[in-house]
Design an enzyme around this catalytic site. Sequence first.
Site, mmCIF file in Angstrom:
data_model
loop_
_atom_site.group_PDB
_atom_site.id
_atom_site.type_symbol
_atom_site.label_atom_id
_atom_site.label_comp_id
_atom_site.label_asym_id
_atom_site.label_seq_id
_atom_site.Cartn_x
_atom_site.Cartn_y
_atom_site.Cartn_z
ATOM 1 N N GLU A 212 0.824 -1.201 0.000
ATOM 2 C CA GLU A 212 0.000 0.000 0.000
ATOM 3 C C GLU A 212 0.863 1.258 0.000
ATOM 4 O O GLU A 212 0.628 2.213 -0.753
ATOM 5 C CB GLU A 212 -0.928 0.002 1.222
ATOM 6 C CG GLU A 212 -1.873 -1.169 1.286
ATOM 7 C CD GLU A 212 -1.317 -2.366 2.049
ATOM 8 O OE1 GLU A 212 -2.116 -3.222 2.452
ATOM 9 O OE2 GLU A 212 -0.080 -2.440 2.243
ATOM 10 N N ARG A 268 3.067 -0.671 15.898
ATOM 11 C CA ARG A 268 2.060 0.037 16.680
ATOM 12 C C ARG A 268 2.650 0.696 17.922
ATOM 13 O O ARG A 268 1.939 1.384 18.659
ATOM 14 C CB ARG A 268 0.932 -0.918 17.052
ATOM 15 C CG ARG A 268 1.373 -2.198 17.734
ATOM 16 C CD ARG A 268 0.243 -3.230 17.712
ATOM 17 N NE ARG A 268 0.642 -4.514 18.261
ATOM 18 C CZ ARG A 268 1.254 -5.464 17.552
ATOM 19 N NH1 ARG A 268 1.568 -5.248 16.278
ATOM 20 N NH2 ARG A 268 1.553 -6.626 18.104
ATOM 21 N N GLU A 353 -4.545 -5.539 17.528
ATOM 22 C CA GLU A 353 -3.446 -6.214 16.847
ATOM 23 C C GLU A 353 -2.505 -6.866 17.854
ATOM 24 O O GLU A 353 -1.867 -7.880 17.556
ATOM 25 C CB GLU A 353 -2.674 -5.230 15.966
ATOM 26 C CG GLU A 353 -1.715 -5.920 14.993
ATOM 27 C CD GLU A 353 -1.171 -4.987 13.931
ATOM 28 O OE1 GLU A 353 -1.731 -4.952 12.821
ATOM 29 O OE2 GLU A 353 -0.177 -4.281 14.223
ATOM 30 N N HIS A 384 -24.901 11.219 20.159
ATOM 31 C CA HIS A 384 -26.003 11.374 19.207
ATOM 32 C C HIS A 384 -25.981 10.288 18.138
ATOM 33 O O HIS A 384 -26.626 10.436 17.092
ATOM 34 C CB HIS A 384 -25.930 12.759 18.569
ATOM 35 C CG HIS A 384 -26.164 13.876 19.554
ATOM 36 N ND1 HIS A 384 -27.409 14.409 19.806
ATOM 37 C CD2 HIS A 384 -25.312 14.520 20.389
ATOM 38 C CE1 HIS A 384 -27.307 15.343 20.722
ATOM 39 N NE2 HIS A 384 -26.047 15.438 21.099
#
Length: 555
Positions: A212, A268, A353, A384
């Site tokens: 990617e 991460r 993960e 909401h």
Amino acid sequence: MPILLQSAAWTALSAHRNAFAGLSLNSLFAEDPARARRLQAEACGLVFHYARNLVRDDTLALLLRLALEAGLPSRIAAMFAGERINTTEDRAVLHVALRRPAGMPSTTEGVDLGAEVEAVRARMRRFSTEVRDGQWLGYSGRRITDIVNIGIGGSDLGPTMVCEALKDLAHPALRLHFVSNVDGVQIGDVLRSADPETTLFIVASKTFTTQETLTNARSARAWLVAHAGNEAAVARHFVAVSTNAAAVRAFGIDPGNMFGFWDWVGGRFSLWSAIGLPIMLQIGAVHFDALLAGAHAMDEHFRSTPLERNLPVLMALIAIWNIDFLGAHSQLIAPYHQRLHRLPAYLQQLEMESNGKSVGADGQPVGCHTSPVIWGEQGINGQHAYFQLLHQGTQPVPVDFIGVLEAGAEDELHHRIAFANLLAQAEALMRGRSAEQAEAEMRAAGLAETRIQALVPHRTFAGNRPSNVILLERLTPFSLGALIAAYEHRTFVQGAIWGINSFDQWGVELGKQLAARVLDELDPARTAALPGDHDASTEALVARYRNRYRRTLST
């Protein structure tokens, strides 16, 4: 049976939960006036208020006993000592070394990590100063105005979240953009609004092979070269955060503009490393150092504070109690500050993960629930949207309400309204509304008795829904660093107690492998038959895609 489930503390907790049948949070507060003051922990400018959970002192004692039986203190020591606790990848886990102050010893297996970390950080400082001061010029001699970080996963979520949270400290002449999605829309939007003469790209990929990231980077490169008319321009407009110098050089990036990191930094957990370069570019080196200092302060608290007063440990134990003994298998993150709106997405990766696993470090099934589903967004918007489910739904969803006491640069009344809603939602989840209270309110409003009786079931709230409140005095680089580190350590503690390896992610590999095959098979120019080893659904959908684009080619 897994060892954890055979432990004395686990067995005792399983029996102990029966004591909460019919017990309410309202009654726990009524019986114990000091509960609100006692059931909270403070560290590094953070307050963790956990009194609105279905726990008593004996519950906490059993949870602490569970942590001891799981060997948590030795696991903490092993991580800080640089032992290879990521056993499936045979790696140390030392993101904590990234935020230690310069000069503080950080040696593992004979290697001085501190010197390596500081060398990279010094290069980051020099580069960010050049860009921020207008000394780094593009191919036409103009200063940089836009910075585009191209990454995915940990190379995107952490920097994006921090840059959003600390936007008030952003350099006034620099605009930050983050590109992660490979579908072409996100990179297309950025490139259409950018000036190639003044745009700098950061390509963040440890291996420099991430599909990617490299697809988006190549599109950005082609866009730049088309405008510049010269491939030499790439060296002035691209830098890399990677360890693959050969691939970086082949792309056209000067390896001197490559910022490296190490295999003991998980994606991460990497915003503290060179992955945080866009953060330093936005807020400057001084504020980036303050972010590190806040995380380091929480590290020291976590490493040295007794478990019963240890903020991340208590966060983790409360979560385990809710997940494994009270059946809460999702958790909402609700920050009541707009700057923290990307925090839930960041915590999704951090938690799921890391701990979204059903096999322990010993290769055996864990036998219990592990990571909950983490979800959420900015709290006022959530009220909401999905808070209805929290109040009257059929499943318990513990909530982390995150608030900031000081309004900062914003209007105090606006801030006060948001904070009032945080407190009110937490109270409503706990207290609920009885049928008698609902009836009394409707009678006071003058409703007819038949109407009252019809509406009572709909206006009754069971309450007794658990939540935590996490407070920051103010939103600063230091307090944000401490908050992130607290959640990191909470994740580690949960994994340690469940007996899983929180630092690998083998579950993402199969999809990547299949995507590489399917990509080739989607090519509309391909004439070969499908190999026949996909499931029928995949084959049908591949055929539909190919047929759609074959029609386009034929016209």
